[in-house]
Design a protein around this motif. Structure first.
Motif, PDB file in Angstrom:
ATOM      1  N   GLU A 313     -40.723  57.356  -7.617  1.00  0.00           N
ATOM      2  CA  GLU A 313     -39.934  58.456  -8.149  1.00  0.00           C
ATOM      3  C   GLU A 313     -39.740  59.511  -7.072  1.00  0.00           C
ATOM      4  O   GLU A 313     -40.503  59.571  -6.102  1.00  0.00           O
ATOM      5  N   VAL A 314     -38.727  60.348  -7.247  1.00  0.00           N
ATOM      6  CA  VAL A 314     -38.578  61.513  -6.383  1.00  0.00           C
ATOM      7  C   VAL A 314     -39.573  62.571  -6.842  1.00  0.00           C
ATOM      8  O   VAL A 314     -39.621  62.914  -8.024  1.00  0.00           O
ATOM      9  N   ASP A 315     -40.398  63.044  -5.922  1.00  0.00           N
ATOM     10  CA  ASP A 315     -41.353  64.118  -6.192  1.00  0.00           C
ATOM     11  C   ASP A 315     -40.645  65.439  -5.897  1.00  0.00           C
ATOM     12  O   ASP A 315     -40.359  65.763  -4.744  1.00  0.00           O
ATOM     13  N   MET A 316     -40.367  66.220  -6.951  1.00  0.00           N
ATOM     14  CA  MET A 316     -39.568  67.433  -6.758  1.00  0.00           C
ATOM     15  C   MET A 316     -40.276  68.442  -5.858  1.00  0.00           C
ATOM     16  O   MET A 316     -39.621  69.178  -5.108  1.00  0.00           O
ATOM     17  N   LYS A 317     -41.596  68.492  -5.889  1.00  0.00           N
ATOM     18  CA  LYS A 317     -42.299  69.431  -5.019  1.00  0.00           C
ATOM     19  C   LYS A 317     -42.132  69.033  -3.558  1.00  0.00           C
ATOM     20  O   LYS A 317     -41.933  69.886  -2.689  1.00  0.00           O
ATOM     21  N   ARG A 318     -42.199  67.722  -3.283  1.00  0.00           N
ATOM     22  CA  ARG A 318     -41.979  67.267  -1.901  1.00  0.00           C
ATOM     23  C   ARG A 318     -40.530  67.504  -1.482  1.00  0.00           C
ATOM     24  O   ARG A 318     -40.250  67.892  -0.344  1.00  0.00           O
ATOM     25  N   LEU A 319     -39.608  67.251  -2.404  1.00  0.00           N
ATOM     26  CA  LEU A 319     -38.198  67.475  -2.097  1.00  0.00           C
ATOM     27  C   LEU A 319     -37.936  68.947  -1.797  1.00  0.00           C
ATOM     28  O   LEU A 319     -37.277  69.293  -0.807  1.00  0.00           O
ATOM     29  N   GLY A 395     -29.492  60.836   7.283  1.00  0.00           N
ATOM     30  CA  GLY A 395     -30.802  61.200   7.801  1.00  0.00           C
ATOM     31  C   GLY A 395     -31.880  60.779   6.833  1.00  0.00           C
ATOM     32  O   GLY A 395     -31.609  60.119   5.819  1.00  0.00           O
ATOM     33  N   THR A 396     -33.122  61.150   7.132  1.00  0.00           N
ATOM     34  CA  THR A 396     -34.246  60.828   6.248  1.00  0.00           C
ATOM     35  C   THR A 396     -34.821  62.112   5.661  1.00  0.00           C
ATOM     36  O   THR A 396     -34.599  63.207   6.184  1.00  0.00           O
ATOM     37  N   ILE A 397     -35.573  61.947   4.583  1.00  0.00           N
ATOM     38  CA  ILE A 397     -36.207  63.094   3.932  1.00  0.00           C
ATOM     39  C   ILE A 397     -37.493  62.647   3.257  1.00  0.00           C
ATOM     40  O   ILE A 397     -37.569  61.536   2.717  1.00  0.00           O
ATOM     41  N   GLU A 398     -38.517  63.502   3.319  1.00  0.00           N
ATOM     42  CA  GLU A 398     -39.774  63.232   2.629  1.00  0.00           C
ATOM     43  C   GLU A 398     -39.646  63.740   1.198  1.00  0.00           C
ATOM     44  O   GLU A 398     -39.775  64.938   0.933  1.00  0.00           O
ATOM     45  N   ALA A 399     -39.322  62.854   0.289  1.00  0.00           N
ATOM     46  CA  ALA A 399     -39.085  63.269  -1.094  1.00  0.00           C
ATOM     47  C   ALA A 399     -39.707  62.336  -2.114  1.00  0.00           C
ATOM     48  O   ALA A 399     -39.876  62.722  -3.271  1.00  0.00           O
TER      49      ALA A 399
END
Length: 582
Positions: A313-319, A395-399
């Motif tokens: 899942e996408v972790d909203m805090k990480r996003l 690009g990439t993202i830590e999410a």
């Protein structure tokens, strides 16, 4: 001075407050340490204030020991410095903003980097003035959307914030280490179980960043640690190990499949496994999540697509941490209606990139990897869509969520998760604020030299709650001696005049010896007195009661271990002084 419970401003409660969710909230209210005034706003009553001041004392002693100098800034601050640093808008709705009678903008300070920087700029001008460490212990204000857990997450809270000012990066590293070591001593003295984790800097800015987390199942912060090394990090700061790229040559061509009624990853995998000669898992799918992003000060929202493996899942805090200081929100129905190329449940990279939507993906989605993902029309997915051949992310993202069992970023072991309460955060700010306010010192060569800064915070009022979370039992609080509101709690348990006289005499002798005493001299039943003594959590309880008449002894109870020791009344003071002073 002896604290007499007959005159102490205190009312204990037998029932938990209705809005309390965590032990510290329940017990601090029940024990009469704090009282709620409004959501996220609490009064500190006499015993609670003692604990708070004891925490402050420990922090001051260790800050002074590293050369810190205490100052004090106002909480009511003008807009201009925060406008110059861009944080008037970056802080968003968490900032308490107000106007004076002349219409000038002010705020209630959430943190004071700007004021510290301007103060040093106004006082110091030469390289000979540096390095310097300044700190304050002061009330801060943040308009938390959902204040909860009593003083753990409030809108008004007490914080120690300190700032180092150095001539170069080497000096900053030394100041950072001084604070790190001081924090370790502080939390060791407070008896906390804690872990130091890598962290993100958020709206504070800067580079190196670590958090101190008090280990607690009720904590709001999730952190991970390696099974085979000392690696530990807040989940927002975990950097995903990037797998090697795969060769594109020889990969099957992308093919669109009719996949009726498969808007979820689970339904898609089930359909493909039932209707193709291949076997798929959720990890073979590419989930595309749409959010909207608004930069500080901007009026318009920007669409952003985030691609993650379907088993995550996408972790909203990480996003949010990856996109800070921008504001992030999930799309609403009206957003989908305004962008008909977004087919809910079947969104793929093709339509995103054809319509100019920025597309960032999880670091695991490397060139050569093949995916099953949406084909941008209802009931259709594309199989074998290859990154670098059929689509190219922006690009990439830590999410994506961090899972137990993920490889540790340091290459040693796997990750396990735990929860904690953030009690401190240290940053190497660098020159963000020095640049904003042109903080320079005239160097030895006669040229201006830009100062570099560090920022180091401790949540003082939060520490009280964190200690309570770790130091309690079924009966009440169990304070570590360093922060307890008293050293000894004397319970006079009996109506006999001799018992009262001996209890009073022991209290007076302990007071003369410099031992802080709470004396329960109320005319209530012994059961009520014992219940309150256990609830209040003073580490040593002395019972002066029937043992005095029967054998000339008093009973010493260790609140933490529950151990009970009978001591001759004549030796009680000497014994207790030894217990208190270790």
């Amino acid at each position: 001075m002896i604290t007499r419970m007959s005159t102490l401003f205190l009312r204990t409660l037998r029932e938990d407050p209705a809005d309390a969710e965590v032990p510290s909230h329940k017990l601090l209210v029940r024990a009469g340490y704090v009282r709620r005034v409004a959501p996220g706003i609490y009064s500190w009553l006499p015993l609670g204030l003692r604990v708070l001041r004891n925490v402050e004392r420990v922090v001051r002693e260790e800050m002074d020991a590293i050369g810190g100098q205490e100052i004090h800034f106002p909480a009511l601050l003008p807009r201009e410095p925060y406008e110059k640093s861009n944080r008037w808008t970056e802080y968003g709705p968490n900032l308490f903003r107000l106007k004076d009678r002349k219409g000038n903008d002010y705020l209630l300070g959430p943190t004071h980097e700007e004021l510290f920087t301007l103060t040093v700029k106004g006082e110091y001008s030469s390289y000979k003035d540096y390095p310097v460490i300044l700190y304050q212990i002061q009330t801060k204000y943040r308009d938390e959307e959902r204040p909860r857990a009593g003083v753990l997450r409030g809108r008004e809270f007490v914080m120690k914030d300190s700032y180092s000012f150095d001539l170069d990066d080497e000096g900053l590293s030394e100041s950072y280490q001084l604070h790190r070591d001081a924090y370790i001593r502080i939390f060791d003295r407070l008896g906390l179980r804690y872990v130091i984790v890598k962290a993100t800097s958020g709206a504070m800015g800067g580079s190196a960043s670590e958090e101190f987390l008090a280990e607690s199942e009720t904590g709001e912060d999730t952190f991970v640690r390696s099974t085979e090394s000392d690696y530990a990090a807040n989940v927002e700061a975990v950097v995903t190990p990037v797998p090697p790229a795969e060769p594109i040559e020889g990969k099957p061509a992308a093919e669109v499949h009719y996949t009726p009624n498969t808007p979820t990853i689970e339904s898609l995998v089930d359909y493909l496994n039932a209707n193709t000669d291949r076997k798929f898992t959720a990890a073979d799918t590419l989930k595309n999540v749409l959010v909207k992003v608004r930069q500080p000060g901007a009026d318009e929202w920007e669409l952003l697509a985030v691609g993650v493996p379907g088993d995550r899942e996408v972790d909203m805090k990480r996003l949010e941490a990856s996109l800070t200081p921008a504001e992030v929100a999930l799309l609403e129905e009206e957003d989908f209606a305004a962008n008909p190329f977004l087919v809910k449940g079947y969104i793929g990279p093709k339509a995103l990139q054809e319509n100019g939507v920025r597309y960032l993906v999880d670091p695991r989605i490397v060139p050569g990897t093949a995916w099953v993902t949406g084909a941008d029309k209802p009931d259709h997915h594309v199989v074998d869509l290859v990154c670098g051949r059929d689509f190219t992310p922006d690009g990439t993202i830590e999410a994506s969520e961090v899972k137990e069992g993920d490889p540790s970023p340091d290459g040693k072991g796997t990750l396990v998760a735990a929860r904690g309460i953030e009690i401190a955060h240290i940053f190497q700010l660098g020159r963000k604020y020095a640049d904003a306010f042109e903080l320079d010192a005239l160097g030895q060569d006669g040229k201006p030299k830009r100062i570099t800064m560090g920022s180091y915070g401790i949540g003082i009022s939060r520490l009280v709650a964190a200690i309570a979370e770790q130091s309690h039992d079924d009966l009440g609080l169990v304070w570590p001696r360093e922060v307890a509101p008293a050293d000894v709690h004397i319970v006079i348990a009996g109506k006999d005049e001799a018992i009262w006289e001996r209890g009073e005499a022991i209290a007076a002798e302990l007071d003369a010896a410099g031992v802080q005493v709470v004396l329960d001299d109320r005319t209530v039943s012994p059961g009520v007195k014992f219940a309150d003594a256990e609830l209040l959590g003073v580490p040593t309880i002395l019972v002066v009661g029937k043992g005095l008449a029967k054998g000339g002894v008093v009973e010493v109870r260790d609140r933490r271990s529950g151990e009970r020791t009978e001591v001759p009344a004549d030796d009680a003071v000497q014994h207790l002084v030894g217990v208190v002073r270790g």
